[in-house]
Design a protein around this motif. Structure first.
Motif, short mmCIF file in Angstrom:
data_model
loop_
_atom_site.label_atom_id
_atom_site.label_comp_id
_atom_site.label_asym_id
_atom_site.label_seq_id
_atom_site.Cartn_x
_atom_site.Cartn_y
_atom_site.Cartn_z
N ASN A 240 34.05 25.42 -9.34
CA ASN A 240 33.98 25.77 -7.92
C ASN A 240 35.32 26.04 -7.26
OD1 ASN A 240 31.14 25.50 -7.63
ND2 ASN A 240 31.41 23.29 -7.77
N TYR A 241 36.44 25.75 -7.92
CA TYR A 241 37.73 25.91 -7.25
C TYR A 241 38.86 26.14 -8.24
CZ TYR A 241 38.82 21.17 -8.66
OH TYR A 241 39.07 20.05 -9.40
N HIS B 162 38.14 28.45 -3.29
CA HIS B 162 36.83 27.84 -3.51
C HIS B 162 35.77 28.93 -3.56
CE1 HIS B 162 37.39 23.45 -2.80
NE2 HIS B 162 38.45 23.85 -2.10
N ALA C 91 32.50 30.33 -2.51
CA ALA C 91 31.67 30.05 -1.34
C ALA C 91 31.00 31.34 -0.89
CB ALA C 91 32.52 29.48 -0.20
N PRO D 33 37.67 30.57 1.06
CA PRO D 33 36.56 31.02 0.23
C PRO D 33 36.91 32.28 -0.57
CG PRO D 33 36.19 31.70 2.49
CD PRO D 33 37.46 30.88 2.48
N SER E 200 31.79 23.82 -0.38
CA SER E 200 32.06 23.92 -1.80
C SER E 200 32.02 22.50 -2.34
CB SER E 200 33.43 24.57 -2.04
OG SER E 200 33.65 24.77 -3.43
N HIS F 84 31.62 27.29 5.09
CA HIS F 84 30.97 27.14 3.80
C HIS F 84 31.16 25.72 3.29
CE1 HIS F 84 31.87 31.43 4.15
NE2 HIS F 84 33.12 31.07 4.27
#
Length: 139
Positions: free
Chosen positions: A37-38, A51, A53, A12, A62, A60
């Motif tokens: 998101n990544y 990621h 998060a 994260p 993601s 978490h």
């Protein structure tokens, strides 16, 4: 298991641009595939994925290719034969998969098969096999 390609670790982060600057610019890791998101990084030949998060939680979720994935997680990028043997072994052992073996990124660069499971202590594991290992870090 025969040939093992690359270690895989997803972790994260609070800010992707910050992670890109640190891992990309400061450490010098080439950047690969990314989304909101990544961000993938080539971490000295290994597969590192930052990621977005909520870092106040122990585990978490993601989003990747439209599915929730647990972060952090770690695992291996395997050759296809080794991946299929492991999937069969885990299925025979009646492992409770978080995501059963399936295809991800169908028809897209980086297409691969994957499976997620948790060890007895709750650590998330992912095992994957890219159709074309050269596409591990492709943007």
């Amino acid at each position: 298991m025969s040939a093992v390609n690359k270690f895989h670790l997803a972790f994260p982060v609070r800010d992707l641009d910050e992670a890109r600057r640190f891992y990309g610019d400061v450490i010098g890791c080439p950047q690969g595939r990314s989304d909101v998101n990544y961000q993938d990084f080539d971490f000295f030949g290994h597969h590192l994925v930052a990621h977005i998060a909520d870092q106040t939680q122990a585990l978490h979720d993601s989003r990747f290719d439209g599915e929730a994935v647990p972060v952090p997680h770690f695992g291996m990028n395997l050759d296809r034969v080794s991946w299929e043997q492991l999937a069969a072994r885990l299925t025979r052992a009646q492992v409770d998969f978080a995501e059963p073996p399936h295809l991800r990124l169908k028809g897209k660069p980086g297409q691969h098969v994957t499976m997620f499971l948790f060890d007895p202590s709750g650590n998330a594991l992912e095992f994957k096999s890219f159709d074309d290992p050269e596409q591990t870090f492709i943007p």
